[in-house]
Design a protein around this motif. Structure first.
Motif, PDB file in Angstrom:
ATOM      1  N   LYS A 192       2.528  -7.468   2.797  1.00 28.06           N
ATOM      2  CA  LYS A 192       1.236  -7.919   3.304  1.00 28.06           C
ATOM      3  C   LYS A 192       0.520  -6.734   3.931  1.00 28.06           C
ATOM      4  CE  LYS A 192       2.197 -12.151   2.291  1.00 28.06           C
ATOM      5  NZ  LYS A 192       2.146 -12.383   0.888  1.00 28.06           N
ATOM      6  N   VAL A 193      -0.783  -6.712   3.829  1.00 26.98           N
ATOM      7  CA  VAL A 193      -1.577  -5.629   4.400  1.00 26.98           C
ATOM      8  C   VAL A 193      -1.275  -5.477   5.887  1.00 26.98           C
ATOM      9  CG1 VAL A 193      -3.929  -4.889   4.929  1.00 26.98           C
ATOM     10  CG2 VAL A 193      -3.412  -5.880   2.702  1.00 26.98           C
ATOM     11  N   SER A 194      -1.086  -6.566   6.582  1.00 23.53           N
ATOM     12  CA  SER A 194      -0.829  -6.517   8.025  1.00 23.53           C
ATOM     13  C   SER A 194       0.459  -5.779   8.366  1.00 23.53           C
ATOM     14  CB  SER A 194      -0.781  -7.933   8.601  1.00 23.53           C
ATOM     15  OG  SER A 194       0.259  -8.676   7.999  1.00 23.53           O
ATOM     16  N   HIS A 195       1.387  -5.663   7.401  1.00 20.75           N
ATOM     17  CA  HIS A 195       2.640  -4.954   7.652  1.00 20.75           C
ATOM     18  C   HIS A 195       2.519  -3.449   7.444  1.00 20.75           C
ATOM     19  CE1 HIS A 195       4.482  -9.017   6.876  1.00 20.75           C
ATOM     20  NE2 HIS A 195       4.880  -8.700   8.096  1.00 20.75           N
ATOM     21  N   VAL A 196       1.539  -3.000   6.699  1.00 17.27           N
ATOM     22  CA  VAL A 196       1.439  -1.573   6.394  1.00 17.27           C
ATOM     23  C   VAL A 196       0.230  -0.888   7.023  1.00 17.27           C
ATOM     24  CG1 VAL A 196       2.736  -1.762   4.252  1.00 17.27           C
ATOM     25  CG2 VAL A 196       0.267  -1.981   4.201  1.00 17.27           C
ATOM     26  N   GLY A 223       6.685  -0.108  13.652  1.00 18.45           N
ATOM     27  CA  GLY A 223       5.651  -1.050  14.024  1.00 18.45           C
ATOM     28  C   GLY A 223       4.287  -0.642  13.489  1.00 18.45           C
ATOM     29  N   ASP A 224       4.035   0.660  13.433  1.00 15.84           N
ATOM     30  CA  ASP A 224       2.759   1.155  12.933  1.00 15.84           C
ATOM     31  C   ASP A 224       2.882   1.795  11.560  1.00 15.84           C
ATOM     32  OD1 ASP A 224       1.340   0.379  15.149  1.00 15.84           O
ATOM     33  OD2 ASP A 224       1.616   2.283  16.177  1.00 15.84           O
ATOM     34  N   ARG A 225       4.073   2.179  11.185  1.00 14.32           N
ATOM     35  CA  ARG A 225       4.268   2.903   9.931  1.00 14.32           C
ATOM     36  C   ARG A 225       5.346   2.223   9.094  1.00 14.32           C
ATOM     37  NH1 ARG A 225       0.013   5.877  10.518  1.00 14.32           N
ATOM     38  NH2 ARG A 225       0.032   7.412  12.141  1.00 14.32           N
ATOM     39  N   LEU A 226       5.235   2.379   7.798  1.00 18.00           N
ATOM     40  CA  LEU A 226       6.225   1.834   6.885  1.00 18.00           C
ATOM     41  C   LEU A 226       6.518   2.912   5.859  1.00 18.00           C
ATOM     42  CD1 LEU A 226       7.790  -0.713   5.959  1.00 18.00           C
ATOM     43  CD2 LEU A 226       5.871  -1.168   4.449  1.00 18.00           C
ATOM     44  N   GLU A 227       7.779   3.180   5.619  1.00 22.75           N
ATOM     45  CA  GLU A 227       8.172   4.197   4.656  1.00 22.75           C
ATOM     46  C   GLU A 227       8.889   3.536   3.500  1.00 22.75           C
ATOM     47  OE1 GLU A 227      11.660   7.473   4.320  1.00 22.75           O
ATOM     48  OE2 GLU A 227      10.569   7.419   6.210  1.00 22.75           O
ATOM     49  N   ALA A 279       8.377  -1.050 -12.033  1.00 19.40           N
ATOM     50  CA  ALA A 279       8.802  -2.421 -11.756  1.00 19.40           C
ATOM     51  C   ALA A 279       8.976  -2.640 -10.261  1.00 19.40           C
ATOM     52  CB  ALA A 279      10.108  -2.733 -12.486  1.00 19.40           C
ATOM     53  N   MET A 280       9.582  -1.672  -9.591  1.00 20.46           N
ATOM     54  CA  MET A 280       9.814  -1.793  -8.157  1.00 20.46           C
ATOM     55  C   MET A 280       8.495  -1.741  -7.396  1.00 20.46           C
ATOM     56  SD  MET A 280      12.006  -2.362  -5.809  1.00 20.46           S
ATOM     57  CE  MET A 280      13.645  -1.906  -6.288  1.00 20.46           C
ATOM     58  N   ASP A 281       7.585  -0.828  -7.813  1.00 21.56           N
ATOM     59  CA  ASP A 281       6.275  -0.747  -7.170  1.00 21.56           C
ATOM     60  C   ASP A 281       5.563  -2.090  -7.237  1.00 21.56           C
ATOM     61  OD1 ASP A 281       6.574   1.912  -6.506  1.00 21.56           O
ATOM     62  OD2 ASP A 281       5.346   2.661  -8.159  1.00 21.56           O
ATOM     63  N   GLU A 282       5.585  -2.708  -8.408  1.00 20.63           N
ATOM     64  CA  GLU A 282       4.939  -4.008  -8.578  1.00 20.63           C
ATOM     65  C   GLU A 282       5.570  -5.043  -7.657  1.00 20.63           C
ATOM     66  OE1 GLU A 282       2.061  -6.453  -9.896  1.00 20.63           O
ATOM     67  OE2 GLU A 282       2.269  -4.364 -10.484  1.00 20.63           O
ATOM     68  N   TYR A 283       6.896  -5.049  -7.589  1.00 17.47           N
ATOM     69  CA  TYR A 283       7.618  -5.993  -6.727  1.00 17.47           C
ATOM     70  C   TYR A 283       7.285  -5.741  -5.259  1.00 17.47           C
ATOM     71  CZ  TYR A 283      11.473  -8.104  -4.188  1.00 17.47           C
ATOM     72  OH  TYR A 283      12.211  -8.827  -3.290  1.00 17.47           O
ATOM     73  N   VAL A 284       7.334  -4.490  -4.851  1.00 13.92           N
ATOM     74  CA  VAL A 284       7.078  -4.133  -3.459  1.00 13.92           C
ATOM     75  C   VAL A 284       5.655  -4.484  -3.075  1.00 13.92           C
ATOM     76  CG1 VAL A 284       6.831  -2.180  -1.878  1.00 13.92           C
ATOM     77  CG2 VAL A 284       8.841  -2.342  -3.340  1.00 13.92           C
ATOM     78  N   LEU A 285       4.699  -4.113  -3.909  1.00 11.77           N
ATOM     79  CA  LEU A 285       3.303  -4.370  -3.592  1.00 11.77           C
ATOM     80  C   LEU A 285       2.990  -5.854  -3.570  1.00 11.77           C
ATOM     81  CD1 LEU A 285       1.603  -1.527  -5.649  1.00 11.77           C
ATOM     82  CD2 LEU A 285       2.084  -1.585  -3.195  1.00 11.77           C
ATOM     83  N   GLU A 286       3.656  -6.609  -4.405  1.00 17.04           N
ATOM     84  CA  GLU A 286       3.436  -8.055  -4.448  1.00 17.04           C
ATOM     85  C   GLU A 286       3.891  -8.718  -3.155  1.00 17.04           C
ATOM     86  OE1 GLU A 286       2.054 -11.557  -5.945  1.00 17.04           O
ATOM     87  OE2 GLU A 286       1.931  -9.644  -6.989  1.00 17.04           O
ATOM     88  N   ASP A 287       5.010  -8.265  -2.600  1.00 23.62           N
ATOM     89  CA  ASP A 287       5.587  -8.918  -1.427  1.00 23.62           C
ATOM     90  C   ASP A 287       5.078  -8.387  -0.091  1.00 23.62           C
ATOM     91  OD1 ASP A 287       7.000 -10.599  -3.024  1.00 23.62           O
ATOM     92  OD2 ASP A 287       8.901  -9.530  -2.832  1.00 23.62           O
TER      93      ASP A 287
END
Length: 106
Positions: free
Chosen positions: A38-42, A12-16, A28-36
């Motif tokens: 949302k700031v509110s999730h991390v 809930g507060d952290r994302l790994e 490629a994965m970093d770009e995909y992950v960062l694109e999808d």
């Protein structure tokens, strides 16, 4: 034959995020992950508030005990005066070390 794995877990507060593979895959994965994502999730949803008049030693103790990477510095009216980060602390201590070294060589 490198295996590429994306794993996201959170309380809930952290994302790994863990990526296993070559650099091209990571990019490629970093770009995909960062694109999808949302700031509110991390972003952190638990904050450490520390008074502006507290000593640096005391603030560091509170940051460590709370397992945060920073503290919100508040004034007497509970208004934000700034954010104290580990980077700020390291920079200050490094500057103090440099000044002490310069003074001892004079």
């Amino acid at each position: 034959d490198e295996e590429n794995v994306y794993r996201g877990t959170g309380d809930g507060d952290r994302l790994e995020l863990s990526l296993i593979g070559n650099d091209a895959t990571h990019d490629a994965m970093d770009e995909y992950v960062l694109e999808d994502l949302k700031v509110s999730h991390v972003m952190s949803k638990s904050y450490l508030k520390v008074g502006l008049t507290m000593s640096l030693k005391e603030a560091i103790k509170h940051i460590c005990e709370s397992q945060n990477n920073c503290a919100l510095m508040i004034d007497n009216e509970d208004l934000l005066g700034g954010i104290l980060t580990y980077g700020d602390i390291k920079s200050c201590l490094s500057k103090m070390d440099s000044e002490a070294a310069n003074n001892s060589t004079l």
